[in-house]
Design a protein around this motif. Structure first.
Motif, PDB file in Angstrom:
ATOM      1  N   ASP A 128      -2.482   4.994  -3.264  1.00 21.49           N
ATOM      2  CA  ASP A 128      -3.667   4.132  -3.240  1.00 21.49           C
ATOM      3  C   ASP A 128      -4.713   4.766  -2.340  1.00 21.49           C
ATOM      4  O   ASP A 128      -4.387   5.372  -1.316  1.00 21.49           O
ATOM      5  CB  ASP A 128      -3.301   2.735  -2.700  1.00 21.49           C
ATOM      6  CG  ASP A 128      -2.309   2.019  -3.596  1.00 21.49           C
ATOM      7  OD1 ASP A 128      -2.541   1.981  -4.810  1.00 21.49           O
ATOM      8  OD2 ASP A 128      -1.305   1.516  -3.062  1.00 21.49           O
ATOM      9  N   ASN A 129      -5.980   4.590  -2.701  1.00 21.70           N
ATOM     10  CA  ASN A 129      -7.022   5.123  -1.824  1.00 21.70           C
ATOM     11  C   ASN A 129      -7.579   4.008  -0.945  1.00 21.70           C
ATOM     12  O   ASN A 129      -7.435   2.820  -1.241  1.00 21.70           O
ATOM     13  CB  ASN A 129      -8.132   5.822  -2.623  1.00 21.70           C
ATOM     14  CG  ASN A 129      -8.830   4.880  -3.582  1.00 21.70           C
ATOM     15  OD1 ASN A 129      -8.879   3.685  -3.369  1.00 21.70           O
ATOM     16  ND2 ASN A 129      -9.373   5.430  -4.658  1.00 21.70           N
ATOM     17  N   ASP A 130      -8.230   4.395   0.122  1.00 20.49           N
ATOM     18  CA  ASP A 130      -8.726   3.413   1.087  1.00 20.49           C
ATOM     19  C   ASP A 130      -9.800   2.500   0.511  1.00 20.49           C
ATOM     20  O   ASP A 130     -10.002   1.394   0.997  1.00 20.49           O
ATOM     21  CB  ASP A 130      -9.228   4.115   2.345  1.00 20.49           C
ATOM     22  CG  ASP A 130      -8.096   4.710   3.160  1.00 20.49           C
ATOM     23  OD1 ASP A 130      -6.935   4.351   2.898  1.00 20.49           O
ATOM     24  OD2 ASP A 130      -8.357   5.523   4.065  1.00 20.49           O
ATOM     25  N   ASN A 142      -0.618   3.153   9.314  1.00 23.28           N
ATOM     26  CA  ASN A 142      -1.894   3.063   8.595  1.00 23.28           C
ATOM     27  C   ASN A 142      -2.735   1.899   9.106  1.00 23.28           C
ATOM     28  O   ASN A 142      -3.947   2.015   9.271  1.00 23.28           O
ATOM     29  CB  ASN A 142      -1.666   2.897   7.086  1.00 23.28           C
ATOM     30  CG  ASN A 142      -0.989   4.074   6.458  1.00 23.28           C
ATOM     31  OD1 ASN A 142       0.145   4.390   6.810  1.00 23.28           O
ATOM     32  ND2 ASN A 142      -1.650   4.732   5.529  1.00 23.28           N
ATOM     33  N   TYR A 145       0.853  -1.191   0.000  1.00 22.09           N
ATOM     34  CA  TYR A 145       0.000   0.000   0.000  1.00 22.09           C
ATOM     35  C   TYR A 145       0.885   1.235   0.000  1.00 22.09           C
ATOM     36  O   TYR A 145       1.847   1.321   0.752  1.00 22.09           O
ATOM     37  CB  TYR A 145      -0.896  -0.003   1.241  1.00 22.09           C
ATOM     38  CG  TYR A 145      -1.815   1.182   1.355  1.00 22.09           C
ATOM     39  CD1 TYR A 145      -3.039   1.196   0.709  1.00 22.09           C
ATOM     40  CD2 TYR A 145      -1.460   2.294   2.120  1.00 22.09           C
ATOM     41  CE1 TYR A 145      -3.889   2.277   0.820  1.00 22.09           C
ATOM     42  CE2 TYR A 145      -2.310   3.378   2.232  1.00 22.09           C
ATOM     43  CZ  TYR A 145      -3.527   3.363   1.580  1.00 22.09           C
ATOM     44  OH  TYR A 145      -4.365   4.437   1.690  1.00 22.09           O
ATOM     45  N   THR A 146       0.544   2.186  -0.867  1.00 21.72           N
ATOM     46  CA  THR A 146       1.263   3.457  -0.897  1.00 21.72           C
ATOM     47  C   THR A 146       0.255   4.582  -0.693  1.00 21.72           C
ATOM     48  O   THR A 146      -0.962   4.370  -0.787  1.00 21.72           O
ATOM     49  CB  THR A 146       1.986   3.671  -2.243  1.00 21.72           C
ATOM     50  OG1 THR A 146       1.010   3.753  -3.278  1.00 21.72           O
ATOM     51  CG2 THR A 146       2.971   2.549  -2.531  1.00 21.72           C
ATOM     52  N   GLU A 147       0.748   5.757  -0.447  1.00 26.43           N
ATOM     53  CA  GLU A 147      -0.130   6.911  -0.249  1.00 26.43           C
ATOM     54  C   GLU A 147      -0.951   7.205  -1.504  1.00 26.43           C
ATOM     55  O   GLU A 147      -2.009   7.823  -1.427  1.00 26.43           O
ATOM     56  CB  GLU A 147       0.686   8.136   0.162  1.00 26.43           C
ATOM     57  CG  GLU A 147       1.353   7.984   1.517  1.00 26.43           C
ATOM     58  CD  GLU A 147       0.378   7.734   2.666  1.00 26.43           C
ATOM     59  OE1 GLU A 147      -0.723   8.327   2.675  1.00 26.43           O
ATOM     60  OE2 GLU A 147       0.710   6.929   3.551  1.00 26.43           O
TER      61      GLU A 147
END
Length: 164
Positions: free
Chosen positions: A22-24, A38, A18-20
């Protein structure tokens, strides 16, 4: 995507980092390794489905932070920033011995194949390795020694106790 060796065998790596960017909403499908901060934020927010979420722990994480990781997490990946940084070994062993983590403990990042045997002794069960790594070399590295003198996660009794 790096190869994944789990329990000595090459398996498909279904876990994405997961990277910033990517959205939740993306977390609802697929398997994700989230940075520790996170993951803990989602856990505190009572995110409904945590079964497809694993934890990515930086090698410089304070040992006390490991207590916040639930023993039911499916994967905890410990990132080795450089092969000379041994803190990841301690983090892995601490998760197993003191926090009773029973899930998949993964080594990722910059470690050497020569360290696989010792990572396994500390309780690591899977290893993200470079795409170009030779499988026979990896298998040989996982079984470098036939006799283990010291006690560890994979053999809790030292040799002198096993002989008596």
């Amino acid at each position: 995507m790096p190869k994944l060796i789990k329990n000595g065998e090459l398996v498909e790596n279904t876990w994405q980092m997961y990277t910033e960017a990517d959205n939740d909403a993306a977390l609802e499908s697929g398997n994700w390794l989230l940075p520790l901060e996170n993951y803990l934020n989602l856990q505190d927010a009572a995110h409904t489905n945590m079964e497809n979420l694993g934890v990515l722990v930086p090698g410089d994480t304070d040992i006390g932070e490991l207590a916040k990781i639930p023993t039911t997490a499916p994967v905890v990946a410990i990132d080795f920033p450089v092969f000379t940084d041994g803190r990841g070994f301690t983090l892995g062993r601490t998760l197993r011995e003191h926090y009773d983590f029973t899930g998949d403990l993964r080594a990722s990042g910059n470690y050497m194949l020569d360290q696989l045997f010792y990572l396994k002794r500390c309780g690591f069960t899977s290893f993200a390795i470079a795409e170009e790594a030779d499988m026979q070399t990896v298998k040989d590295a996982l079984s470098s020694f036939s006799v283990k003198y010291q006690a560890a996660i994979d053999e809790p009794q030292p040799l002198f106790r096993r002989r008596s």
